[in-house]
Each structure stands twice: as C-alpha cells, then as structure tokens.
Design a protein around this motif. Structure first.
Motif, PDB file in Angstrom:
ATOM      1  N   PHE A  18       0.832  -1.208   0.000  1.00 12.39           N
ATOM      2  CA  PHE A  18       0.000   0.000   0.000  1.00 12.39           C
ATOM      3  C   PHE A  18       0.863   1.254   0.000  1.00 12.39           C
ATOM      4  O   PHE A  18       0.576   2.215  -0.723  1.00 12.39           O
ATOM      5  CB  PHE A  18      -0.924   0.020   1.213  1.00 12.39           C
ATOM      6  CG  PHE A  18      -1.484   1.377   1.491  1.00 12.39           C
ATOM      7  CD1 PHE A  18      -2.494   1.897   0.698  1.00 12.39           C
ATOM      8  CD2 PHE A  18      -0.974   2.166   2.515  1.00 12.39           C
ATOM      9  CE1 PHE A  18      -2.998   3.180   0.928  1.00 12.39           C
ATOM     10  CE2 PHE A  18      -1.471   3.437   2.753  1.00 12.39           C
ATOM     11  CZ  PHE A  18      -2.485   3.940   1.955  1.00 12.39           C
ATOM     12  N   ALA A  19       1.911   1.282   0.810  1.00 11.15           N
ATOM     13  CA  ALA A  19       2.772   2.465   0.903  1.00 11.15           C
ATOM     14  C   ALA A  19       3.409   2.789  -0.438  1.00 11.15           C
ATOM     15  O   ALA A  19       3.493   3.961  -0.841  1.00 11.15           O
ATOM     16  CB  ALA A  19       3.849   2.241   1.967  1.00 11.15           C
ATOM     17  N   ILE A  20       3.856   1.755  -1.163  1.00 12.23           N
ATOM     18  CA  ILE A  20       4.452   1.978  -2.484  1.00 12.23           C
ATOM     19  C   ILE A  20       3.419   2.591  -3.432  1.00 12.23           C
ATOM     20  O   ILE A  20       3.702   3.557  -4.148  1.00 12.23           O
ATOM     21  CB  ILE A  20       4.994   0.658  -3.053  1.00 12.23           C
ATOM     22  CG1 ILE A  20       6.178   0.169  -2.212  1.00 12.23           C
ATOM     23  CG2 ILE A  20       5.408   0.825  -4.509  1.00 12.23           C
ATOM     24  CD1 ILE A  20       6.640  -1.229  -2.550  1.00 12.23           C
ATOM     25  N   CYS A  21       2.218   2.014  -3.428  1.00 15.51           N
ATOM     26  CA  CYS A  21       1.146   2.553  -4.287  1.00 15.51           C
ATOM     27  C   CYS A  21       0.831   3.999  -3.911  1.00 15.51           C
ATOM     28  O   CYS A  21       0.629   4.853  -4.789  1.00 15.51           O
ATOM     29  CB  CYS A  21      -0.110   1.698  -4.154  1.00 15.51           C
ATOM     30  SG  CYS A  21       0.049   0.012  -4.771  1.00 15.51           S
ATOM     31  N   ALA A  22       0.778   4.288  -2.609  1.00 12.84           N
ATOM     32  CA  ALA A  22       0.428   5.629  -2.144  1.00 12.84           C
ATOM     33  C   ALA A  22       1.484   6.644  -2.551  1.00 12.84           C
ATOM     34  O   ALA A  22       1.156   7.770  -2.966  1.00 12.84           O
ATOM     35  CB  ALA A  22       0.249   5.626  -0.634  1.00 12.84           C
ATOM     36  N   VAL A  97      -7.099   7.492   4.027  1.00 10.36           N
ATOM     37  CA  VAL A  97      -6.228   7.478   2.846  1.00 10.36           C
ATOM     38  C   VAL A  97      -6.543   8.626   1.911  1.00 10.36           C
ATOM     39  O   VAL A  97      -5.642   9.288   1.382  1.00 10.36           O
ATOM     40  CB  VAL A  97      -6.357   6.130   2.099  1.00 10.36           C
ATOM     41  CG1 VAL A  97      -5.639   6.184   0.755  1.00 10.36           C
ATOM     42  CG2 VAL A  97      -5.791   4.997   2.947  1.00 10.36           C
ATOM     43  N   LYS A  98      -7.817   8.917   1.714  1.00  9.19           N
ATOM     44  CA  LYS A  98      -8.188   9.977   0.777  1.00  9.19           C
ATOM     45  C   LYS A  98      -7.895  11.370   1.332  1.00  9.19           C
ATOM     46  O   LYS A  98      -7.873  12.338   0.572  1.00  9.19           O
ATOM     47  CB  LYS A  98      -9.655   9.828   0.379  1.00  9.19           C
ATOM     48  CG  LYS A  98      -9.868   8.612  -0.529  1.00  9.19           C
ATOM     49  CD  LYS A  98     -11.268   8.502  -1.083  1.00  9.19           C
ATOM     50  CE  LYS A  98     -11.352   7.319  -2.048  1.00  9.19           C
ATOM     51  NZ  LYS A  98     -12.697   7.137  -2.636  1.00  9.19           N
ATOM     52  N   LEU A  99      -7.667  11.455   2.637  1.00 10.17           N
ATOM     53  CA  LEU A  99      -7.176  12.717   3.195  1.00 10.17           C
ATOM     54  C   LEU A  99      -5.686  12.901   2.908  1.00 10.17           C
ATOM     55  O   LEU A  99      -5.204  14.023   2.762  1.00 10.17           O
ATOM     56  CB  LEU A  99      -7.416  12.745   4.708  1.00 10.17           C
ATOM     57  CG  LEU A  99      -8.855  12.936   5.180  1.00 10.17           C
ATOM     58  CD1 LEU A  99      -8.933  12.810   6.699  1.00 10.17           C
ATOM     59  CD2 LEU A  99      -9.405  14.286   4.730  1.00 10.17           C
ATOM     60  N   LEU A 100      -4.981  11.783   2.805  1.00 13.84           N
ATOM     61  CA  LEU A 100      -3.528  11.834   2.620  1.00 13.84           C
ATOM     62  C   LEU A 100      -3.119  11.822   1.152  1.00 13.84           C
ATOM     63  O   LEU A 100      -2.126  12.461   0.780  1.00 13.84           O
ATOM     64  CB  LEU A 100      -2.877  10.644   3.342  1.00 13.84           C
ATOM     65  CG  LEU A 100      -3.086  10.581   4.856  1.00 13.84           C
ATOM     66  CD1 LEU A 100      -2.518   9.289   5.416  1.00 13.84           C
ATOM     67  CD2 LEU A 100      -2.459  11.791   5.541  1.00 13.84           C
ATOM     68  N   PHE A 125      -8.062   7.214  -5.276  1.00 12.23           N
ATOM     69  CA  PHE A 125      -7.159   6.354  -4.507  1.00 12.23           C
ATOM     70  C   PHE A 125      -7.580   6.376  -3.036  1.00 12.23           C
ATOM     71  O   PHE A 125      -7.611   7.457  -2.424  1.00 12.23           O
ATOM     72  CB  PHE A 125      -5.714   6.857  -4.628  1.00 12.23           C
ATOM     73  CG  PHE A 125      -4.692   5.938  -4.010  1.00 12.23           C
ATOM     74  CD1 PHE A 125      -4.158   4.897  -4.742  1.00 12.23           C
ATOM     75  CD2 PHE A 125      -4.273   6.111  -2.700  1.00 12.23           C
ATOM     76  CE1 PHE A 125      -3.220   4.047  -4.182  1.00 12.23           C
ATOM     77  CE2 PHE A 125      -3.345   5.263  -2.128  1.00 12.23           C
ATOM     78  CZ  PHE A 125      -2.812   4.231  -2.874  1.00 12.23           C
ATOM     79  N   VAL A 126      -7.974   5.248  -2.446  1.00 11.12           N
ATOM     80  CA  VAL A 126      -7.925   3.902  -2.985  1.00 11.12           C
ATOM     81  C   VAL A 126      -9.330   3.431  -3.368  1.00 11.12           C
ATOM     82  O   VAL A 126     -10.311   4.123  -3.094  1.00 11.12           O
ATOM     83  CB  VAL A 126      -7.346   2.919  -1.952  1.00 11.12           C
ATOM     84  CG1 VAL A 126      -5.882   3.091  -1.728  1.00 11.12           C
ATOM     85  CG2 VAL A 126      -8.118   2.995  -0.635  1.00 11.12           C
ATOM     86  N   SER A 127      -9.395   2.224  -3.932  1.00 13.81           N
ATOM     87  CA  SER A 127     -10.680   1.653  -4.279  1.00 13.81           C
ATOM     88  C   SER A 127     -11.344   1.023  -3.062  1.00 13.81           C
ATOM     89  O   SER A 127     -10.832   0.059  -2.490  1.00 13.81           O
ATOM     90  CB  SER A 127     -10.498   0.582  -5.366  1.00 13.81           C
ATOM     91  OG  SER A 127     -11.680  -0.178  -5.515  1.00 13.81           O
ATOM     92  N   GLY A 128     -12.495   1.559  -2.686  1.00  9.70           N
ATOM     93  CA  GLY A 128     -13.243   0.980  -1.573  1.00  9.70           C
ATOM     94  C   GLY A 128     -13.773  -0.408  -1.905  1.00  9.70           C
ATOM     95  O   GLY A 128     -13.853  -1.284  -1.035  1.00  9.70           O
ATOM     96  N   HIS A 129     -14.121  -0.625  -3.180  1.00  4.15           N
ATOM     97  CA  HIS A 129     -14.583  -1.950  -3.602  1.00  4.15           C
ATOM     98  C   HIS A 129     -13.490  -2.991  -3.380  1.00  4.15           C
ATOM     99  O   HIS A 129     -13.766  -4.105  -2.912  1.00  4.15           O
ATOM    100  CB  HIS A 129     -14.981  -1.929  -5.080  1.00  4.15           C
ATOM    101  CG  HIS A 129     -16.307  -1.293  -5.355  1.00  4.15           C
ATOM    102  ND1 HIS A 129     -16.555   0.044  -5.150  1.00  4.15           N
ATOM    103  CD2 HIS A 129     -17.470  -1.819  -5.835  1.00  4.15           C
ATOM    104  CE1 HIS A 129     -17.806   0.319  -5.489  1.00  4.15           C
ATOM    105  NE2 HIS A 129     -18.385  -0.794  -5.904  1.00  4.15           N
ATOM    106  N   ALA A 130     -12.260  -2.644  -3.721  1.00  2.00           N
ATOM    107  CA  ALA A 130     -11.154  -3.586  -3.553  1.00  2.00           C
ATOM    108  C   ALA A 130     -10.888  -3.867  -2.081  1.00  2.00           C
ATOM    109  O   ALA A 130     -10.577  -5.005  -1.700  1.00  2.00           O
ATOM    110  CB  ALA A 130      -9.893  -3.045  -4.224  1.00  2.00           C
TER     111      ALA A 130
END
Length: 215
Positions: A18-22, A97-100, A125-130
């Motif tokens: 997750f950190a890499i994606c973020a 996450v969407k705040l960051l 970012f990110v997908s809530g469905h996922a």
C-alpha cells in the motif's frame, strides 16, 4: 508458522505494498506504465460490460454483511463478527487514505478513458470496492478449504479488474485497496482468531470416546 506470526507478516507486507502505491499516486498523476495497464483493461471488448458490472457489485458496502449472515447460519461466530467489522474499518481506512493521497478518477487523469456508467471525477485512490472484496476473501480463506479460498480471491480480483474496466479506478487504486483489505483481514484474525472457525461448531455432536479415538 504460528497464527500471530502469519498475520503480522501479512499486515506488514500488505502495508508495504500500500505504501508503495500511495507514494506513486501521491503526485496526482498517472504514470506511463500504469496508464498502459489501465488502457489494456479499460479497452477490453464491449461485450464484457454486463459480466464486469456484476463483478463490480461484489464490492458494495453491504456485501460483508450479506456474507456474515451466511456465516451466522453456519455457526461461524468469529467469522461473522469479523465480517461485520469490515464495514466500519473500510470506511475509516478509505477516509484516512483519501485525506492523505488525493488523486482524481480516470475520467480526469487519463486521456481517452472509456467511462462505463461511472463518475468522471472524484478522489480515486484507494478503491473501496477492492478493500471490501479482499478483506472478505482474506477472512474466508481462513475458514474455507483451499479450493474455495482460491475462488474467493479470483472473485475479488475480478472485482478489481471490473473497476478498472468500467473506468472507475486506475490500477494502483485497486492494488492499494486490495492491500488494505488483506491487512484488515489479518488484523481481524489477529484479534478474533477467525481461523478457529475453520472446523465450525456442530451442536449435538458427542465428543469422541477413548474407544473411538483408538479405532
């Protein structure tokens, strides 16, 4: 590997992914490699629309509660409780996450994106469905036979592909969401010991006698 060690490994590995994606998504842009993957999935044939739409619904907010009802019917108490907790944990994680990390949906960030019944704008970012599908799959994998655990993860992956195909998310959105979902599942197992439900509970079944165990 002990349950605690396994769950900690899953949590650490998932948060690392997750950190890499973020970090990549934090720029607000979609890089050339991610854009190429997006177009490869988003550009799949039109006849896939209906099945992909069905796969998308696997990630709706009510899905963990629906699965929890089935778990209760089978007396998988820990699994049912964990599935119910997926909902508030998903909402909290997604909001944080969407705040960051603030990156817009493909309708804004990807030229020529094909939008199939989804909003063109909004934080992606990110997908809530996922998050939901991979949290549910991660919990089910703790109690189901391996072949059914594989089915759960295949369905979760198809949900992620569907979100990209429909134009709702970029690839890193669903990968990051999947990572959070797996971390949630592992954290819930760490606290509730969901894996103990693997054998289930059978009312009325007598404990084996010494003679039974000897035969």
């Amino acid at each position: 590997m002990s349950r605690v060690r396994r769950d900690v490994v899953v949590i650490v590995a998932s948060l690392a992914v997750f950190a890499i994606c973020a970090v990549v998504a934090a720029s607000g842009r979609v890089g050339p490699v991610e854009r190429a993957v997006f177009h490869a999935v988003n550009g799949l044939p039109t006849w896939l629309y209906r099945p992909m739409l069905m796969f998308q619904y696997l990630g709706v907010l009510a899905m963990p509660l629906v699965v929890a009802v089935g778990a209760l019917a089978l007396r998988r108490w820990r699994l049912a409780g964990a599935l119910v907790l997926v909902v508030p944990l998903k909402l909290a994680a997604e909001r944080l996450v969407k705040l960051l990390v603030q990156r817009e949906r493909p309708g804004t960030t990807v030229p020529d994106a094909i939008l199939r019944g989804v909003h063109p704008a909004g934080l992606s970012f990110v997908s809530g469905h996922a998050i939901i599908t991979f949290a549910v799959a991660g919990l089910l994998a703790l109690v189901l036979p391996r072949r059914w655990a594989v089915v759960a993860f295949v369905l979760a992956s198809l949900n992620a592909v569907a979100r990209v195909y429909l134009g709702a998310h970029n690839p890193l959105d669903v990968v990051g969401g999947a990572a959070i979902g797996l971390a949630i599942a592992a954290a819930l197992d760490l606290v509730l010991d969901v894996a103990r439900d693997r054998g289930g509970s059978r009312r009325g079944q007598a404990a084996p006698t010494r003679e039974d165990r000897a035969t």
